[in-house]
Design an enzyme around this catalytic site. Structure first.
Site, short mmCIF file in Angstrom:
data_model
loop_
_atom_site.label_atom_id
_atom_site.label_comp_id
_atom_site.label_asym_id
_atom_site.label_seq_id
_atom_site.Cartn_x
_atom_site.Cartn_y
_atom_site.Cartn_z
N GLU A 171 0.83 -1.21 0.00
CA GLU A 171 0.00 0.00 0.00
C GLU A 171 0.87 1.26 0.00
O GLU A 171 2.07 1.22 0.21
CB GLU A 171 -0.91 0.03 1.24
N ASP A 179 -11.32 -6.50 10.57
CA ASP A 179 -12.13 -7.63 10.10
C ASP A 179 -13.24 -7.09 9.21
O ASP A 179 -14.31 -6.71 9.68
CB ASP A 179 -12.70 -8.39 11.29
N ASP A 215 -10.28 1.04 -4.55
CA ASP A 215 -9.21 1.03 -3.56
C ASP A 215 -8.44 2.36 -3.62
O ASP A 215 -9.03 3.42 -3.77
CB ASP A 215 -8.30 -0.17 -3.79
#
Length: 303
Positions: free
Chosen positions: A25, A131, A211
């Site tokens: 990233e 999560d 993204d």
């Protein structure tokens, strides 16, 4: 650099080096150093690639780094698990770590995710519940400057896609969670206030989840289509203009750089299971291509 295949007249897409990240990233080009930085979140690692020497270096850190930006006084600002830190990587493999601002998330199991500086040198960063299967809208977009760490947008599941228009008056933000998959635009004033939130792109109509993103000098918005192996270029009006194919299924974030800011760097994440039609050996690589338009230099954080 490793050559990939070239489909549908897309420019050549090459693996920058041999590194394969677990969660690659935040590619960040330093004009001053002529080097690319990026992070591997799950490996708790910072990477640097020297363009002239064609050499990669890495530093291990004690916490996950969600994202990084340049720091005006040298080094980097990094959004880590317990707060915002200044990092000072050294050539010998050592790294200085200085806490700038601690963070207390709303619940356990959260971390910072996507972030970068606006044209005025303010650092913007989103948080998320790690999560993603919980689909909890506990994420927040924060602004960090001399006034501290201020929540600006709440109710995000997976804040992403942060970018700024060339004139600095528009902020772009996505939520990449499968239940949302939208990009919004906000008006951004000189004091760092947001207003006039509106839908910019409904990524449910395009391949991939929205993204990480970047903006070129023409004001076009480039965003990784995670799970689809594409990077899309949208015009300032939100219309899809073109899509680049990459050889892996999960491109994660893109950023302009290179000597003339004409290279587009793309980090990636290995999928949980190998994806058909993609090159598994390249999963997790950082890619470089020359799509045509020039990018804009990343602004350093102004403390």
């Amino acid at each position: 650099m490793t050559q990939s295949d070239n489909r549908n007249d897309s420019p050549a897409v090459n693996a920058l080096c041999e590194v394969r990240n677990r969660v690659g990233e935040s590619p960040l080009w330093s004009v001053q150093e002529q080097a690319l930085y990026w992070v591997d979140i799950e490996s708790r690692r910072l990477h640097r690639f020297d363009w002239a020497a064609q050499q990669e270096q890495r530093w291990d850190v004690p916490e996950r780094i969600g994202c990084i930006a340049l720091h005006a006084q040298g080094g980097l600002i990094a959004a880590m698990e317990t707060g915002l830190f200044r990092l000072r990587p050294q050539a010998g493999g050592e790294i200085g770590i200085e806490l700038l601002h601690a963070v207390h998330f709303e619940q356990p199991g959260m971390r910072f995710n996507d972030g970068r500086c606006d044209r005025q040198g303010r650092f913007w960063v989103s948080s998320m519940v790690m999560d993603m299967s919980l689909a909890q809208p506990a994420g927040v977009l924060y602004r960090y400057d001399r006034r501290g760490l201020v929540p600006m947008v709440e109710g995000l599941i997976t804040g992403n896609g942060l970018a700024f228009s060339p004139d600095g008056r528009t902020l772009y933000l996505s939520d990449s969670h499968p239940k949302v998959q939208r990009v919004w635009a906000f008006d951004l004033d000189a004091q760092g206030n947001l207003s006039h939130r509106r839908e910019f792109i409904d990524m449910n109509r395009h391949p991939g989840r929205p993204d990480g993103a970047a903006v070129d000098e023409d004001g076009a918005y480039w965003i990784c289509g995670n799970d689809a192996g594409q990077v899309h270029r949208f015009g300032p009006d939100g219309r899809l203009e073109r899509s680049l194919h990459v050889p892996v299924s999960k491109p994660a974030m893109c950023s302009f750089g290179g000597p003339e800011l004409r290279h587009l760097f793309i980090t990636s994440i290995p999928p949980a299971q190998p994806a058909a039609g993609f090159e598994a050996a390249l999963d997790g690589a950082v890619f470089v291509t020359q799509p045509g338009p020039r990018g804009l230099p990343d602004m350093p954080f102004q403390p």
